[in-house]
Design a protein around this motif. Sequence first.
Motif, PDB file in Angstrom:
ATOM      1  N   ASP A  75       0.862  -1.181   0.000  1.00 18.91           N
ATOM      2  CA  ASP A  75       0.000   0.000   0.000  1.00 18.91           C
ATOM      3  C   ASP A  75       0.902   1.235   0.000  1.00 18.91           C
ATOM      4  O   ASP A  75       1.699   1.432   0.926  1.00 18.91           O
ATOM      5  CB  ASP A  75      -0.886  -0.023   1.247  1.00 18.91           C
ATOM      6  N   PRO A  76       0.804   2.079  -1.036  1.00 24.07           N
ATOM      7  CA  PRO A  76       1.704   3.235  -1.110  1.00 24.07           C
ATOM      8  C   PRO A  76       1.542   4.214   0.059  1.00 24.07           C
ATOM      9  O   PRO A  76       2.520   4.817   0.501  1.00 24.07           O
ATOM     10  CB  PRO A  76       1.336   3.896  -2.440  1.00 24.07           C
ATOM     11  N   PHE A 129       2.632   8.752  -4.177  1.00 21.46           N
ATOM     12  CA  PHE A 129       1.359   9.483  -4.183  1.00 21.46           C
ATOM     13  C   PHE A 129       0.614   9.279  -5.509  1.00 21.46           C
ATOM     14  O   PHE A 129      -0.620   9.167  -5.513  1.00 21.46           O
ATOM     15  CB  PHE A 129       1.578  10.974  -3.890  1.00 21.46           C
ATOM     16  N   GLN A 130       1.334   9.197  -6.619  1.00 22.16           N
ATOM     17  CA  GLN A 130       0.694   8.905  -7.911  1.00 22.16           C
ATOM     18  C   GLN A 130       0.034   7.529  -7.874  1.00 22.16           C
ATOM     19  O   GLN A 130      -1.099   7.359  -8.330  1.00 22.16           O
ATOM     20  CB  GLN A 130       1.733   8.944  -9.045  1.00 22.16           C
ATOM     21  N   GLN A 131       0.757   6.571  -7.328  1.00 17.45           N
ATOM     22  CA  GLN A 131       0.215   5.207  -7.219  1.00 17.45           C
ATOM     23  C   GLN A 131      -1.051   5.210  -6.363  1.00 17.45           C
ATOM     24  O   GLN A 131      -2.048   4.585  -6.722  1.00 17.45           O
ATOM     25  CB  GLN A 131       1.263   4.262  -6.623  1.00 17.45           C
ATOM     26  N   ALA A 132      -1.018   5.938  -5.240  1.00 13.49           N
ATOM     27  CA  ALA A 132      -2.189   6.002  -4.358  1.00 13.49           C
ATOM     28  C   ALA A 132      -3.382   6.629  -5.076  1.00 13.49           C
ATOM     29  O   ALA A 132      -4.525   6.158  -4.922  1.00 13.49           O
ATOM     30  CB  ALA A 132      -1.852   6.783  -3.088  1.00 13.49           C
ATOM     31  N   GLN A 133      -3.138   7.657  -5.876  1.00 13.37           N
ATOM     32  CA  GLN A 133      -4.236   8.277  -6.618  1.00 13.37           C
ATOM     33  C   GLN A 133      -4.734   7.362  -7.731  1.00 13.37           C
ATOM     34  O   GLN A 133      -5.940   7.231  -7.955  1.00 13.37           O
ATOM     35  CB  GLN A 133      -3.810   9.644  -7.151  1.00 13.37           C
ATOM     36  N   THR A 134      -3.824   6.693  -8.419  1.00 11.67           N
ATOM     37  CA  THR A 134      -4.202   5.760  -9.485  1.00 11.67           C
ATOM     38  C   THR A 134      -5.043   4.608  -8.934  1.00 11.67           C
ATOM     39  O   THR A 134      -5.988   4.157  -9.583  1.00 11.67           O
ATOM     40  CB  THR A 134      -2.942   5.201 -10.190  1.00 11.67           C
ATOM     41  N   GLU A 135      -4.707   4.164  -7.719  1.00 14.68           N
ATOM     42  CA  GLU A 135      -5.436   3.057  -7.093  1.00 14.68           C
ATOM     43  C   GLU A 135      -6.682   3.539  -6.339  1.00 14.68           C
ATOM     44  O   GLU A 135      -7.293   2.772  -5.592  1.00 14.68           O
ATOM     45  CB  GLU A 135      -4.510   2.289  -6.145  1.00 14.68           C
ATOM     46  N   SER A 136      -7.036   4.809  -6.523  1.00 10.55           N
ATOM     47  CA  SER A 136      -8.205   5.419  -5.863  1.00 10.55           C
ATOM     48  C   SER A 136      -8.144   5.313  -4.343  1.00 10.55           C
ATOM     49  O   SER A 136      -9.161   5.132  -3.673  1.00 10.55           O
ATOM     50  CB  SER A 136      -9.510   4.805  -6.388  1.00 10.55           C
ATOM     51  N   LEU A 137      -6.950   5.446  -3.808  1.00 10.56           N
ATOM     52  CA  LEU A 137      -6.766   5.451  -2.359  1.00 10.56           C
ATOM     53  C   LEU A 137      -6.679   6.860  -1.800  1.00 10.56           C
ATOM     54  O   LEU A 137      -6.827   7.070  -0.595  1.00 10.56           O
ATOM     55  CB  LEU A 137      -5.466   4.707  -1.987  1.00 10.56           C
ATOM     56  N   LEU A 138      -6.425   7.830  -2.691  1.00 15.19           N
ATOM     57  CA  LEU A 138      -6.125   9.187  -2.261  1.00 15.19           C
ATOM     58  C   LEU A 138      -6.782  10.195  -3.191  1.00 15.19           C
ATOM     59  O   LEU A 138      -6.731  10.033  -4.419  1.00 15.19           O
ATOM     60  CB  LEU A 138      -4.594   9.389  -2.277  1.00 15.19           C
ATOM     61  N   SER A 139      -7.355  11.218  -2.603  1.00 13.12           N
ATOM     62  CA  SER A 139      -7.953  12.312  -3.377  1.00 13.12           C
ATOM     63  C   SER A 139      -6.903  12.945  -4.283  1.00 13.12           C
ATOM     64  O   SER A 139      -5.714  12.952  -3.970  1.00 13.12           O
ATOM     65  CB  SER A 139      -8.492  13.367  -2.400  1.00 13.12           C
TER      66      SER A 139
END
Length: 189
Positions: A75-76, A129-139
Amino acid sequence: MAKTRELLVETMKQLLWERGYDATSPNLVLERSGAGKGSFYHHFKGKKELAIAAMDSRADELSEEFDYLVAKHSDPLAAVTAYMCQTRDASKGCRIGRIVQDPSLEDPLLNAPLKRFFGEQHGKLTQLFQQAQTESLLSDALSPEQLATLAISALQGGFVYGRAMQDGEAVNDATDGFITLLNTQRLAG
């Protein structure tokens, strides 16, 4: 001979952390390391060359520590949290960021290891942070680049504030605060 070179580099790394570049003399390096003057000049042209080698070594060391810690997490955001929330003592300052304020660091050759390290850290955090956004984990309210800059700023600012206030916990408060703010940007999922 390689052991003497490494001893000089390790000694300079410690002195740069403790005192900074401007307050570290070749004589102090020799005194602390126990190496002879001839050995110093056999391996390095002078203080500047040794400092660059020491900063490059420190940058590599810190980068490896980051990579090792991040690799433990799929998990990023957990990876970012693990990195940011390591226990640190602000009163000592950052092992590499401590010397950024030295006037001599305006020299491009001396600044290069710092620029490389912080650039690489920014890039690695941006990717997380890009990975988290791509995985819909982060706004996506903030760009990954902005989040990376904020993370580095919270960490380095915590060190600066902690040293100024003589508060060893300040860096941990700053990084915990960053993670609390980051968590407000998490997406349900």
